[in-house]
Write a protein that holds these residues in place. Sequence first.
Motif, PDB file in Angstrom:
ATOM      1  N   ALA A  48       6.531   7.627   6.002  1.00 59.22           N
ATOM      2  CA  ALA A  48       6.141   6.498   5.156  1.00 59.22           C
ATOM      3  C   ALA A  48       5.256   6.986   4.018  1.00 59.22           C
ATOM      4  O   ALA A  48       4.126   6.594   3.872  1.00 59.22           O
ATOM      5  N   VAL A  85       4.001   6.976   0.468  1.00 58.11           N
ATOM      6  CA  VAL A  85       3.957   6.149  -0.739  1.00 58.11           C
ATOM      7  C   VAL A  85       3.254   6.982  -1.803  1.00 58.11           C
ATOM      8  O   VAL A  85       2.128   7.427  -1.606  1.00 58.11           O
ATOM      9  N   ASN A 111      -0.437  -2.096  -5.809  1.00 58.52           N
ATOM     10  CA  ASN A 111      -0.846  -3.214  -4.939  1.00 58.52           C
ATOM     11  C   ASN A 111      -1.846  -2.774  -3.877  1.00 58.52           C
ATOM     12  O   ASN A 111      -2.728  -3.530  -3.493  1.00 58.52           O
ATOM     13  N   LEU A 112      -1.689  -1.527  -3.412  1.00 56.40           N
ATOM     14  CA  LEU A 112      -2.625  -1.027  -2.400  1.00 56.40           C
ATOM     15  C   LEU A 112      -4.029  -0.851  -2.967  1.00 56.40           C
ATOM     16  O   LEU A 112      -5.000  -0.818  -2.224  1.00 56.40           O
ATOM     17  N   ARG A 162      -5.513  -2.939  -4.949  1.00 56.41           N
ATOM     18  CA  ARG A 162      -6.182  -4.237  -5.181  1.00 56.41           C
ATOM     19  C   ARG A 162      -7.426  -4.331  -4.310  1.00 56.41           C
ATOM     20  O   ARG A 162      -7.468  -3.801  -3.205  1.00 56.41           O
ATOM     21  N   GLU A 186      -8.622  -6.705  -2.550  1.00 60.71           N
ATOM     22  CA  GLU A 186      -8.435  -7.333  -1.237  1.00 60.71           C
ATOM     23  C   GLU A 186      -7.750  -6.398  -0.248  1.00 60.71           C
ATOM     24  O   GLU A 186      -7.841  -6.575   0.961  1.00 60.71           O
ATOM     25  N   MET A 187      -7.010  -5.394  -0.798  1.00 57.78           N
ATOM     26  CA  MET A 187      -6.286  -4.472   0.077  1.00 57.78           C
ATOM     27  C   MET A 187      -7.152  -3.280   0.499  1.00 57.78           C
ATOM     28  O   MET A 187      -6.773  -2.525   1.384  1.00 57.78           O
ATOM     29  N   ASP A 222     -11.957  -6.313   1.252  1.00 63.68           N
ATOM     30  CA  ASP A 222     -12.115  -7.666   0.707  1.00 63.68           C
ATOM     31  C   ASP A 222     -13.530  -8.185   0.925  1.00 63.68           C
ATOM     32  O   ASP A 222     -13.895  -9.238   0.430  1.00 63.68           O
ATOM     33  N   ILE A 227      -1.005   4.241   5.448  1.00 62.81           N
ATOM     34  CA  ILE A 227      -0.220   3.406   4.530  1.00 62.81           C
ATOM     35  C   ILE A 227       1.192   3.284   5.102  1.00 62.81           C
ATOM     36  O   ILE A 227       1.837   4.298   5.389  1.00 62.81           O
ATOM     37  N   PHE A 228       1.662   2.061   5.256  1.00 63.63           N
ATOM     38  CA  PHE A 228       2.990   1.839   5.843  1.00 63.63           C
ATOM     39  C   PHE A 228       4.044   1.490   4.792  1.00 63.63           C
ATOM     40  O   PHE A 228       5.182   1.245   5.130  1.00 63.63           O
ATOM     41  N   ASN A 248       3.010  -2.085   0.145  1.00 65.45           N
ATOM     42  CA  ASN A 248       2.214  -3.306   0.267  1.00 65.45           C
ATOM     43  C   ASN A 248       1.507  -3.449   1.610  1.00 65.45           C
ATOM     44  O   ASN A 248       0.979  -4.522   1.914  1.00 65.45           O
ATOM     45  N   THR A 249       1.529  -2.408   2.418  1.00 64.10           N
ATOM     46  CA  THR A 249       0.995  -2.555   3.771  1.00 64.10           C
ATOM     47  C   THR A 249       0.144  -1.355   4.156  1.00 64.10           C
ATOM     48  O   THR A 249       0.551  -0.209   3.953  1.00 64.10           O
ATOM     49  N   VAL A 250      -1.015  -1.638   4.714  1.00 64.19           N
ATOM     50  CA  VAL A 250      -1.871  -0.559   5.213  1.00 64.19           C
ATOM     51  C   VAL A 250      -2.501  -1.015   6.534  1.00 64.19           C
ATOM     52  O   VAL A 250      -2.862  -2.180   6.698  1.00 64.19           O
ATOM     53  N   ARG A 289      -3.333  -4.944   6.714  1.00 66.93           N
ATOM     54  CA  ARG A 289      -3.413  -5.666   5.444  1.00 66.93           C
ATOM     55  C   ARG A 289      -2.042  -5.627   4.781  1.00 66.93           C
ATOM     56  O   ARG A 289      -1.435  -4.564   4.687  1.00 66.93           O
ATOM     57  N   ARG A 290      -1.600  -6.804   4.328  1.00 75.66           N
ATOM     58  CA  ARG A 290      -0.302  -6.859   3.654  1.00 75.66           C
ATOM     59  C   ARG A 290      -0.411  -7.722   2.406  1.00 75.66           C
ATOM     60  O   ARG A 290      -0.922  -8.838   2.451  1.00 75.66           O
ATOM     61  N   PHE A 291       0.098  -7.166   1.305  1.00 75.21           N
ATOM     62  CA  PHE A 291       0.124  -7.904   0.051  1.00 75.21           C
ATOM     63  C   PHE A 291       1.533  -8.446  -0.167  1.00 75.21           C
ATOM     64  O   PHE A 291       2.521  -7.722   0.004  1.00 75.21           O
ATOM     65  N   THR A 335      -2.740 -11.848  -0.276  1.00 73.58           N
ATOM     66  CA  THR A 335      -3.067 -10.759   0.645  1.00 73.58           C
ATOM     67  C   THR A 335      -3.414 -11.371   1.999  1.00 73.58           C
ATOM     68  O   THR A 335      -4.225 -12.302   2.072  1.00 73.58           O
ATOM     69  N   ILE A 346      -4.792 -10.494   5.867  1.00 78.43           N
ATOM     70  CA  ILE A 346      -5.515  -9.465   6.626  1.00 78.43           C
ATOM     71  C   ILE A 346      -5.659  -9.952   8.067  1.00 78.43           C
ATOM     72  O   ILE A 346      -6.256 -11.011   8.317  1.00 78.43           O
ATOM     73  N   ARG A 351      -7.402 -13.547   7.834  1.00 80.71           N
ATOM     74  CA  ARG A 351      -7.940 -13.946   6.539  1.00 80.71           C
ATOM     75  C   ARG A 351      -6.828 -13.872   5.493  1.00 80.71           C
ATOM     76  O   ARG A 351      -5.841 -13.138   5.670  1.00 80.71           O
TER      77      ARG A 351
END
Lengths: 69, 363
Positions: A18, A20, A27-28, A30, A32-33, A36, B173-174, B177-179, B225-227, B234, B236, B256
């Motif tokens: 995986a 990236v 997006n990672l 951000r 909030e990511m 937050d 990191i998956f 958009n996902t960690v 966490r996923r966006f 987002t 969480i 959240r």
Amino acid sequence: MRRLLLSIAVIASLSGCAVVRPHERQNLARREMTADRDPGEARFRQHQTGSREGADGGTGEPGGGCGCN
Amino acid sequence: MRSTRATTTALVLALGLGASASARADGELQVRGVYYKERATRVQQPMLDGRFDVGDHGTLQGHLLVDAISSASAVASGGAAFDERRVEGGLGYSHVFGKLTLGATARYSTEPDYRSTFATLRGQAELFQRNLTLGLTVGAGHDQVSNAGASDLVERVRGTLDTGLVSASVSQIFGENTVGAITYDLILLDGFQQNPYRRVPFDNGAFNEVHPDSRVRQAAALSLRRFVPRTETTVIATYRFYRDDWGIVAHTPELRFAQAAGDNVVFGGGYRFHVQTAADFWRERYNGLDPVSQPLRTADGKLADITTHTMTAKLAVMGATFGWEDRWADVRMEFILEYYLQDDRYFGNAGIAHAAVTIPFTY
């Protein structure tokens, strides 16, 4: 404890499949990511729950520091 | 209050001078105020957080806060109302060496009947093109406790508490958009852990609270966490499992979300659930029991079987929303309202409000 080590090993083994790349991390990155909660908010929350609940930890940060027991 | 102001000024100057060695760097200052109100206790906590880049690879962080506590709580004070002020300061520095980041922090907290010192060392390695991050933190603390707030008729009590912390974390990191992350904390406590004021009622009188001298606490937390790009949401999700050798086992899931509304506004909310079993030596009532047969005794509501629900609403607005320009466009204002519902017999529910302003700058 054994389950936790197993979980860590499973997550670590997933890293090879995986990947990236930096330009794909918009997006990672951000707020909030990543975190937050600002340090002040996180610190107050840990202080608050630590003074009202018997459980603490899981944040990697030291709790306590006050005579709230 | 004058000493608090002086300490704040000193911290800001120290952080600023320490950071001024580099040519141009970024930093941010945050001022936050928190108001906390439960049945018998009010807390007002102003705090200042600073982060400064030092050179190309270093980051200096510091904080200073004041806890102004007013309580009429029989639980916390052993029957007397009190007003107390706690001052806490902390400094941390981290340095990036390629894929490895090393850092250290120190924290000092003082109040009339409690002093605490804590220091940590942290190492973090980024692997597989920074998709996997491993972290390790070790820390140690020393606290001094007394019943300095008790009347002169009460026998003086003094104690010390030593704390050790080992924390390991894995973050992965998956996808774009996902960690996800796992953190495991081991906390070892040795020393005075009861409240020096609190008394435990028996049939033949009230006796001092007595807790074990040692405690081994373990907590493992998972987070994901996923966006969602389509809605700019987002999500969480976290879960923490906790257990210690006093017999407390706890489960704490939390969900959240943060929703972007344009480029300059984010609102969000969350729900946290916490349930725990009681400590082995905790009793609902000690009536009918002989204090001699109960060498460990407590009136601490935190050690009871507890269920809590926490609801949070949050709003963050950037300065650009108001037409502010340049660096002021990136000023961030944050407001948080929280309600804490607890089913126990000691503290009651609580309401919490935060207001914060974060000012970024370049120097």
